[in-house]
Scaffold this motif. Structure first.
Motif, mmCIF file in Angstrom:
data_model
loop_
_atom_site.group_PDB
_atom_site.id
_atom_site.type_symbol
_atom_site.label_atom_id
_atom_site.label_comp_id
_atom_site.label_asym_id
_atom_site.label_seq_id
_atom_site.Cartn_x
_atom_site.Cartn_y
_atom_site.Cartn_z
ATOM 1 N N ASN A 31 88.107 29.002 48.756
ATOM 2 C CA ASN A 31 87.753 29.226 50.162
ATOM 3 C C ASN A 31 87.653 30.710 50.475
ATOM 4 O O ASN A 31 86.732 31.144 51.170
ATOM 5 N N TYR A 32 88.614 31.505 49.966
ATOM 6 C CA TYR A 32 88.555 32.954 50.169
ATOM 7 C C TYR A 32 87.294 33.536 49.540
ATOM 8 O O TYR A 32 86.632 34.389 50.116
ATOM 9 N N TRP A 33 86.961 33.053 48.326
ATOM 10 C CA TRP A 33 85.770 33.556 47.637
ATOM 11 C C TRP A 33 84.509 33.223 48.427
ATOM 12 O O TRP A 33 83.627 34.060 48.581
ATOM 13 N N GLU A 34 84.428 32.007 48.927
ATOM 14 C CA GLU A 34 83.262 31.605 49.717
ATOM 15 C C GLU A 34 83.147 32.444 50.990
ATOM 16 O O GLU A 34 82.064 32.899 51.353
ATOM 17 N N GLU A 35 84.271 32.665 51.652
ATOM 18 C CA GLU A 35 84.269 33.491 52.863
ATOM 19 C C GLU A 35 83.842 34.918 52.544
ATOM 20 O O GLU A 35 83.049 35.525 53.272
ATOM 21 N N PHE A 36 84.341 35.462 51.440
ATOM 22 C CA PHE A 36 83.980 36.817 51.033
ATOM 23 C C PHE A 36 82.488 36.933 50.747
ATOM 24 O O PHE A 36 81.823 37.849 51.222
ATOM 25 N N THR A 37 81.942 35.999 49.954
ATOM 26 C CA THR A 37 80.523 36.081 49.605
ATOM 27 C C THR A 37 79.629 35.864 50.829
ATOM 28 O O THR A 37 78.604 36.525 50.960
ATOM 29 N N ASP A 38 80.021 34.973 51.734
ATOM 30 C CA ASP A 38 79.244 34.778 52.963
ATOM 31 C C ASP A 38 79.224 36.051 53.795
ATOM 32 O O ASP A 38 78.178 36.470 54.291
ATOM 33 N N HIS A 39 80.384 36.671 53.935
ATOM 34 C CA HIS A 39 80.464 37.905 54.721
ATOM 35 C C HIS A 39 79.664 39.016 54.057
ATOM 36 O O HIS A 39 78.940 39.754 54.726
ATOM 37 N N HIS A 40 79.798 39.145 52.739
ATOM 38 C CA HIS A 40 79.072 40.189 52.020
ATOM 39 C C HIS A 40 77.564 39.980 52.130
ATOM 40 O O HIS A 40 76.817 40.928 52.340
ATOM 41 N N ARG A 41 77.122 38.757 52.003
ATOM 42 C CA ARG A 41 75.691 38.446 52.114
ATOM 43 C C ARG A 41 75.188 38.804 53.511
ATOM 44 O O ARG A 41 74.151 39.423 53.678
ATOM 45 N N GLN A 42 75.950 38.433 54.541
ATOM 46 C CA GLN A 42 75.558 38.715 55.920
ATOM 47 C C GLN A 42 75.545 40.217 56.173
ATOM 48 O O GLN A 42 74.624 40.734 56.788
ATOM 49 N N ALA A 43 76.549 40.939 55.679
ATOM 50 C CA ALA A 43 76.608 42.386 55.881
ATOM 51 C C ALA A 43 75.444 43.077 55.187
ATOM 52 O O ALA A 43 74.886 44.032 55.711
ATOM 53 N N THR A 44 75.045 42.593 54.017
ATOM 54 C CA THR A 44 73.925 43.174 53.295
ATOM 55 C C THR A 44 72.628 42.964 54.061
ATOM 56 O O THR A 44 71.829 43.883 54.193
ATOM 57 N N VAL A 45 72.417 41.774 54.596
ATOM 58 C CA VAL A 45 71.208 41.492 55.372
ATOM 59 C C VAL A 45 71.173 42.358 56.619
ATOM 60 O O VAL A 45 70.149 42.961 56.942
ATOM 61 N N GLU A 46 72.289 42.471 57.324
ATOM 62 C CA GLU A 46 72.341 43.297 58.529
ATOM 63 C C GLU A 46 72.086 44.757 58.198
ATOM 64 O O GLU A 46 71.415 45.459 58.940
ATOM 65 N N LYS A 47 72.600 45.234 57.074
ATOM 66 C CA LYS A 47 72.417 46.627 56.685
ATOM 67 C C LYS A 47 70.948 46.920 56.415
ATOM 68 O O LYS A 47 70.435 47.947 56.816
ATOM 69 N N VAL A 48 70.262 46.013 55.746
ATOM 70 C CA VAL A 48 68.849 46.199 55.448
ATOM 71 C C VAL A 48 68.042 46.247 56.737
ATOM 72 O O VAL A 48 67.139 47.055 56.888
ATOM 73 N N GLU A 49 68.377 45.417 57.706
ATOM 74 C CA GLU A 49 67.654 45.380 58.967
ATOM 75 C C GLU A 49 67.891 46.632 59.804
ATOM 76 O O GLU A 49 67.075 46.984 60.636
ATOM 77 N N GLU A 50 69.021 47.344 59.599
ATOM 78 C CA GLU A 50 69.355 48.514 60.400
ATOM 79 C C GLU A 50 68.664 49.783 59.926
ATOM 80 O O GLU A 50 68.688 50.779 60.618
ATOM 81 N N ILE A 51 68.056 49.784 58.742
ATOM 82 C CA ILE A 51 67.460 50.997 58.201
ATOM 83 C C ILE A 51 66.272 51.411 59.062
ATOM 84 O O ILE A 51 65.333 50.648 59.273
ATOM 85 N N ARG A 52 66.335 52.635 59.560
ATOM 86 C CA ARG A 52 65.248 53.188 60.384
ATOM 87 C C ARG A 52 64.944 54.593 59.891
ATOM 88 O O ARG A 52 65.812 55.290 59.385
ATOM 89 N N THR A 53 63.725 55.018 60.065
ATOM 90 C CA THR A 53 63.356 56.369 59.661
ATOM 91 C C THR A 53 63.010 57.191 60.889
ATOM 92 O O THR A 53 62.588 56.664 61.921
ATOM 93 N N TRP A 54 63.212 58.492 60.763
ATOM 94 C CA TRP A 54 62.915 59.417 61.854
ATOM 95 C C TRP A 54 61.420 59.657 61.900
ATOM 96 O O TRP A 54 60.761 59.816 60.874
ATOM 97 N N LYS A 55 60.861 59.642 63.110
ATOM 98 C CA LYS A 55 59.439 59.928 63.295
ATOM 99 C C LYS A 55 59.301 61.150 64.186
ATOM 100 O O LYS A 55 59.988 61.282 65.199
ATOM 101 N N ARG A 56 58.433 62.034 63.776
ATOM 102 C CA ARG A 56 58.186 63.259 64.536
ATOM 103 C C ARG A 56 57.635 62.905 65.927
ATOM 104 O O ARG A 56 56.757 62.049 66.045
#
Length: 84
Positions: A31-56
């Motif tokens: 159960n701990y492993w499943e919770e960890f992998t679910d959280h890690h997967r969700q955090a990775t997806v959220e991190k990818v969506e947050e990437i933004r670049t600066w525009k002049r």
């Protein structure tokens, strides 16, 4: 995860006199492993969506980026960056 769960249950038995079956330790670890992998997967997806670049900004404009912080000890901080 299994070793961590076994260690926790050992301490729980020694200090609180709570004993659980071996299969319960394995189930908790799974159960701990499943919770960890679910959280890690969700955090990775959220991190990818947050990437933004600066525009002049357009000519004649200046962009400001500001951030502030309030510390537990009572201090404060402010940072400002301006760029064309």
């Amino acid at each position: 995860m299994l070793l961590w769960t076994m260690s926790n249950e050992r301490n729980n038995h020694l200090f609180n006199n709570n004993k659980v079956k071996e299969w319960e330790i394995v189930q908790k670890a799974l159960n701990y492993w499943e919770e960890f992998t679910d959280h890690h997967r969700q955090a990775t997806v959220e991190k990818v969506e947050e990437i933004r670049t600066w525009k002049r900004p357009p000519p004649g404009w200046v962009k400001f980026n500001m951030d502030a912080a309030v510390l537990k000890e009572g201090g404060t901080g402010l940072g400002v960056v301006a760029r064309d």
